[in-house]
Motif scaffolding. Sequence first.
Motif, PDB file in Angstrom:
ATOM      1  N   VAL A 161       0.827  -1.165  -0.041  1.00  0.00           N
ATOM      2  CA  VAL A 161      -0.194  -0.122  -0.346  1.00  0.00           C
ATOM      3  C   VAL A 161       0.610   0.953   0.253  1.00  0.00           C
ATOM      4  O   VAL A 161       1.683   1.700   0.968  1.00  0.00           O
ATOM      5  N   ARG A 193      -7.467   5.499   3.076  1.00  0.00           N
ATOM      6  CA  ARG A 193      -8.777   5.577   3.912  1.00  0.00           C
ATOM      7  C   ARG A 193      -9.663   5.033   2.405  1.00  0.00           C
ATOM      8  O   ARG A 193      -9.615   3.407   2.995  1.00  0.00           O
ATOM      9  N   LEU A 201      -8.605   1.697   0.571  1.00  0.00           N
ATOM     10  CA  LEU A 201      -8.250   0.440   2.273  1.00  0.00           C
ATOM     11  C   LEU A 201      -9.585  -0.449   1.914  1.00  0.00           C
ATOM     12  O   LEU A 201     -10.313  -1.468   2.248  1.00  0.00           O
ATOM     13  N   GLN A 257      -5.872  -8.938   5.962  1.00  0.00           N
ATOM     14  CA  GLN A 257      -4.713  -9.346   6.593  1.00  0.00           C
ATOM     15  C   GLN A 257      -4.220  -8.327   5.532  1.00  0.00           C
ATOM     16  O   GLN A 257      -4.489  -8.030   4.996  1.00  0.00           O
ATOM     17  N   LEU A 258      -2.672  -8.017   6.802  1.00  0.00           N
ATOM     18  CA  LEU A 258      -1.981  -6.999   6.450  1.00  0.00           C
ATOM     19  C   LEU A 258      -1.153  -7.169   6.780  1.00  0.00           C
ATOM     20  O   LEU A 258      -0.625  -7.655   8.073  1.00  0.00           O
ATOM     21  N   SER A 271       3.190  -4.950   8.046  1.00  0.00           N
ATOM     22  CA  SER A 271       3.505  -3.478   8.164  1.00  0.00           C
ATOM     23  C   SER A 271       4.989  -3.686   8.388  1.00  0.00           C
ATOM     24  O   SER A 271       4.832  -4.299   9.348  1.00  0.00           O
ATOM     25  N   ALA A 300       1.464   4.100   9.664  1.00  0.00           N
ATOM     26  CA  ALA A 300       0.810   2.995   8.438  1.00  0.00           C
ATOM     27  C   ALA A 300      -0.259   2.362   9.820  1.00  0.00           C
ATOM     28  O   ALA A 300      -1.070   1.830   9.753  1.00  0.00           O
ATOM     29  N   HIS A 301       0.529   1.819  11.293  1.00  0.00           N
ATOM     30  CA  HIS A 301      -0.211   1.618  12.390  1.00  0.00           C
ATOM     31  C   HIS A 301      -1.117   1.452  12.413  1.00  0.00           C
ATOM     32  O   HIS A 301      -2.326   1.426  12.777  1.00  0.00           O
ATOM     33  N   TYR A 327      -4.335   1.862   9.748  1.00  0.00           N
ATOM     34  CA  TYR A 327      -4.861   0.669   9.886  1.00  0.00           C
ATOM     35  C   TYR A 327      -5.919   0.759  11.203  1.00  0.00           C
ATOM     36  O   TYR A 327      -6.888  -0.098  10.930  1.00  0.00           O
ATOM     37  N   GLU A 328      -5.346   0.699  12.748  1.00  0.00           N
ATOM     38  CA  GLU A 328      -6.379   0.475  13.179  1.00  0.00           C
ATOM     39  C   GLU A 328      -7.532   2.006  13.819  1.00  0.00           C
ATOM     40  O   GLU A 328      -8.223   0.733  13.875  1.00  0.00           O
ATOM     41  N   LEU A 387      -9.310   1.714  10.887  1.00  0.00           N
ATOM     42  CA  LEU A 387     -10.052   1.165  10.064  1.00  0.00           C
ATOM     43  C   LEU A 387     -10.343   0.049  10.562  1.00  0.00           C
ATOM     44  O   LEU A 387     -11.322  -1.117   9.395  1.00  0.00           O
ATOM     45  N   PHE A 429      -8.366  -2.806  12.016  1.00  0.00           N
ATOM     46  CA  PHE A 429      -7.678  -3.574  11.683  1.00  0.00           C
ATOM     47  C   PHE A 429      -6.852  -4.085  13.359  1.00  0.00           C
ATOM     48  O   PHE A 429      -7.067  -2.512  14.024  1.00  0.00           O
TER      49      PHE A 429
END
Length: 163
Positions: A101, A114, A117, A133-134, A136, A143-144, A147-148, A150, A152
């Motif tokens: 990404v 966003r 994704l 899953q992804l 990073s 990035a973490h 993703y959180e 969103l 994840f």
Amino acid sequence: MTAGGDGSPTRTGSVAFRPAATDDLAAIVALLADDRIGRDRENPGPQLDTRYRDAFDAIERDPNQLLIVAERSAQVIGVLQLTFIPGLTRRGMWRGQIEGVRIAADERAGGIGRAMLVWAIEECRKRGCELVQLTSDKRRSGAHRFYEALGFEATHEGYKLSL
């Protein structure tokens, strides 16, 4: 391979998500190399390594792979690779794997990542995946957080072995 299920691009504002084309390859590699971590991993040119073309061709031939670009005004500004993985675990559950990404530096924090994704997650639903899953790099703390936000969760520890 389609972006909107019917082959049409999916639009968010003035940004379209569509399957990557061969002509996008140089722009994609440039995006992958456009940060402090990617700079050490990628080689955007001036002559692209033939392995990029070989990998692109393999992705394009595989029905369980989607390489998607985000485009604005005919310029590639984002990319992600989506892989659909069948598995025997969890009662034969399919999962979607999101990789690679990247959003152009001058386009970050504008909602494109966003939207991209969210689009990828919806594609996973359409394909019958029950999990997305992804991975990073541990050094990508921003990035973490992204993703959180969103939804994840960091539920597993990942390992890699370079060959």
